[in-house]
Enzyme design. Structure first.
Site, PDB file in Angstrom:
ATOM      1  N   LYS A 166       0.829  -1.208   0.000  1.00 12.69           N
ATOM      2  CA  LYS A 166       0.000   0.000   0.000  1.00 12.69           C
ATOM      3  C   LYS A 166       0.870   1.268   0.000  1.00 12.69           C
ATOM      4  O   LYS A 166       0.464   2.308  -0.491  1.00 12.69           O
ATOM      5  CB  LYS A 166      -0.932   0.021   1.218  1.00 12.69           C
TER       6      LYS A 166
HETATM    7  C1  LIG Z   1      -4.258  -4.902   0.301  1.00  8.29           C
HETATM    8  C2  LIG Z   1      -3.456  -6.142   0.245  1.00  8.29           C
HETATM    9  C3  LIG Z   1      -3.726  -7.138  -0.705  1.00  8.29           C
HETATM   10  C4  LIG Z   1      -4.884  -7.051  -1.649  1.00  8.29           C
HETATM   11  O1  LIG Z   1      -4.727  -6.026  -2.606  1.00  8.29           O
HETATM   12  P1  LIG Z   1      -5.993  -5.488  -3.408  1.00  8.29           P
HETATM   13  O2  LIG Z   1      -5.487  -4.319  -4.170  1.00  8.29           O
HETATM   14  O3  LIG Z   1      -7.004  -5.101  -2.367  1.00  8.29           O
HETATM   15  O4  LIG Z   1      -6.485  -6.594  -4.256  1.00  8.29           O
HETATM   16  C5  LIG Z   1      -2.893  -8.246  -0.738  1.00  8.29           C
HETATM   17  N1  LIG Z   1      -1.883  -8.385   0.130  1.00  8.29           N
HETATM   18  C6  LIG Z   1      -1.593  -7.447   1.050  1.00  8.29           C
HETATM   19  C7  LIG Z   1      -0.469  -7.674   1.994  1.00  8.29           C
HETATM   20  C8  LIG Z   1      -2.368  -6.297   1.144  1.00  8.29           C
HETATM   21  O5  LIG Z   1      -2.084  -5.374   2.071  1.00  8.29           O
END
Ligand SMILES: *Cc1c(COP(=O)(O)O)cnc(C)c1O
Length: 494
Positions: free
Chosen positions: A110
């Protein structure tokens, strides 16, 4: 270039407007009206660039009311917060790579977007002569929360409030959020799961009464979730960058297709890969990996999206999601921008908890997506096998993707092309489960688990996860999902 709503494509907004709004006024999601196209020459020119330069290049093609010079400043500032290369590509074996996206401040992918997004949002406000205070409201399955707190903490003219599912995040994730510093931040646990938190946030965005009360205080709501294109567009950059790295290493020829395997929850990360493909990147298949909450796997198999099912808490909590918001954008595109159809499907989802697409559209999905899922048992086995085979520690989310990828590579569609597994978190963020996967030993205390995992693997603990247990817990509120609106108003009125 404007952005349009998936539910009414006649509604248009400039990029800065779309970033500031988060969600279109009709409840649809903003999507690019047209896609930039990176010609061979454009891509080759980017080969010699640093990651921040590549990021600025990509942003400038999608966010046309920002200048390239300002975007380069934002990209460089954002990348300063990373520990070295923001997105190193690690070769695992012939034809298989891991793209590490967890070297930011909060050790999850993120950060790749949320480190730059506050700059985009502040600049968007200036461009629009918007003097209101922005209240960023975030529902998190664990990682977005801390990443947004890190990005928006201390940003002038901005408040941020994060809602997380009370028992739905890892111990480390919870500690990261509830110890966040800053005057402009607030964190509350919601009694419920991620979908409850996300629904509560969406409701607040649609609540005229709350919005008016906020407006009376000169406060406007916005979102840092992946429904905001300010999250999505920066994510396309690392797919392009990974491709350029493969080219630079001489591992592929220009034009050769590369597959990506993505651990998926809200469908944001994988959608960014699709957007990179739309923008001209030679992408082969996208492997959409889910955990036991396999609503997407079923959807891509049958064409029926059915969110009315049992919700499981898994060892990959950031993917414990039944309503994958960004699928709306994917279907909008594949349906030939059929906004009427999308509005109808989303209405069905809201009213009946499910919708179905026709065979034509399903076949189009199948041309791009290979979908599969791995439960905790398969995930743990993958963590252990991968460590034993390659001396590389996967986090539980990435392990879900690698497990599904194995099925893909061994199946009919697999083989041939190079494949990149997208690694979304540091194993230390999910230390207890990773340690259990490796040793069979359960450690209840998350901080103890970090220490044990470090001793066992010898891999360094990221700075942001060190000494978490020594920090003061600032936020202890637990609210009901129906009380989220009140909580937001209390925070705004403080
Ligand atoms: C948010 C997240 C995901 C999923 O990503 P999306 O964009 O919501 O599909 C997968 N792994 C981790 C560690 C995340 O923080």
């Amino acid at each position: 270039m404007n952005y349009i709503s998936t539910r009414n494509k006649n509604f248009k907004a400039a990029p800065s407007r779309a970033i500031l709004d988060g969600i279109a006024p009709d409840g649809g999601l903003y999507v690019p009206e047209s896609f930039p196209f990176f010609e061979r020459g454009d891509l080759l020119k980017m080969s010699d660039m640093s990651y921040p330069e590549r990021l600025a290049e990509v942003l400038s093609r999608f966010l046309t009311d920002f200048s390239k010079d300002e975007l380069l400043v934002y990209a460089e500032k954002a990348c300063e917060k990373f520990d070295g290369d923001p997105c190193p590509l690690v070769k695992i074996e012939e034809d298989v790579y891991v793209l590490e996206l967890f070297h930011g401040a909060t050790s999850a992918f993120k950060d790749m977007a949320l480190s730059v997004m506050p700059y985009l949002m502040t600049a968007a406000k200036k461009k629009l002569n918007d003097t209101a205070k922005t209240l960023i409201l975030v529902a998190t399955s664990g990682d977005t929360g801390k990443s947004a707190l890190e990005g928006f903490g201390g940003v002038e003219g901005t408040d941020i409030m994060v809602l997380y599912p009370k028992d739905g995040v890892s111990g480390v994730q919870k500690a990261q959020m509830t110890t966040s510093p800053g005057e402009n931040v607030n964190v509350a646990a919601v009694n419920g799961n991620f979908d409850d938190a996300q629904t509560a946030v969406k409701k607040i965005f649609a609540d005229k009464d709350i919005k008016e009360k906020l407006r009376a205080k000169n406060v406007e709501l916005s979102s840092a979730n992946s429904i905001n294109i300010g999250r999505l567009i920066p994510q396309t950059a690392y797919y392009i960058s990974a491709y350029l790295d493969l080219l630079g290493a001489g591992d592929i020829e220009f034009g050769e297709e590369v597959n990506f395997a993505v651990p998926t929850g809200n469908f944001g990360n994988i959608l960014a890969a699709y957007y990179a493909k739309k923008a001209g990147l030679p992408v082969g298949k996208l492997v959409c990996a889910s955990n036991k909450n396999n609503v997407l796997t079923d959807f891509f198999l049958t064409g029926e999206y059915n969110a009315d099912r049992k919700f499981f808490q898994t060892a990959s909590p950031s993917m414990d999601i039944l309503i994958s918001s960004n699928l709306e954008r994917f279907l909008f595109d594949l349906s030939g921008e059929d906004d009427g159809l999308i509005a109808e499907l989303m209405n069905d989802l809201k009213k009946k908890g499910k919708y179905s697409i026709g065979n034509g559209l399903l076949a189009k999905c199948g041309g791009i997506i290979f979908a599969g899922y791995a439960d905790d048992k398969a995930c743990f086995k993958t963590v252990k096998d991968f460590y034993e085979s390659y001396d590389y520690v996967l986090d539980t989310h990435t392990a879900v993707a690698v497990s599904v990828l194995d099925g893909f590579l061994n199946g009919e569609a697999g083989g041939g092309a190079k494949t990149v597994a997208v690694s979304t978190a540091s194993p230390y963020k999910f230390a207890a489960d990773v340690y259990f996967a490796l040793t069979g030993e359960k450690i209840e205390n998350p901080f103890e688990a970090i220490k044990r995992l470090e001793a066992y693997t010898g891999a360094e603990v990221p700075d942001g996860l060190k000494d978490l247990d020594k920090k003061e817990e600032r936020f202890k509120d637990v609210i009901e999902k129906d009380g989220a609106g009140e909580a937001v108003l209390r925070f705004a009125n403080r």
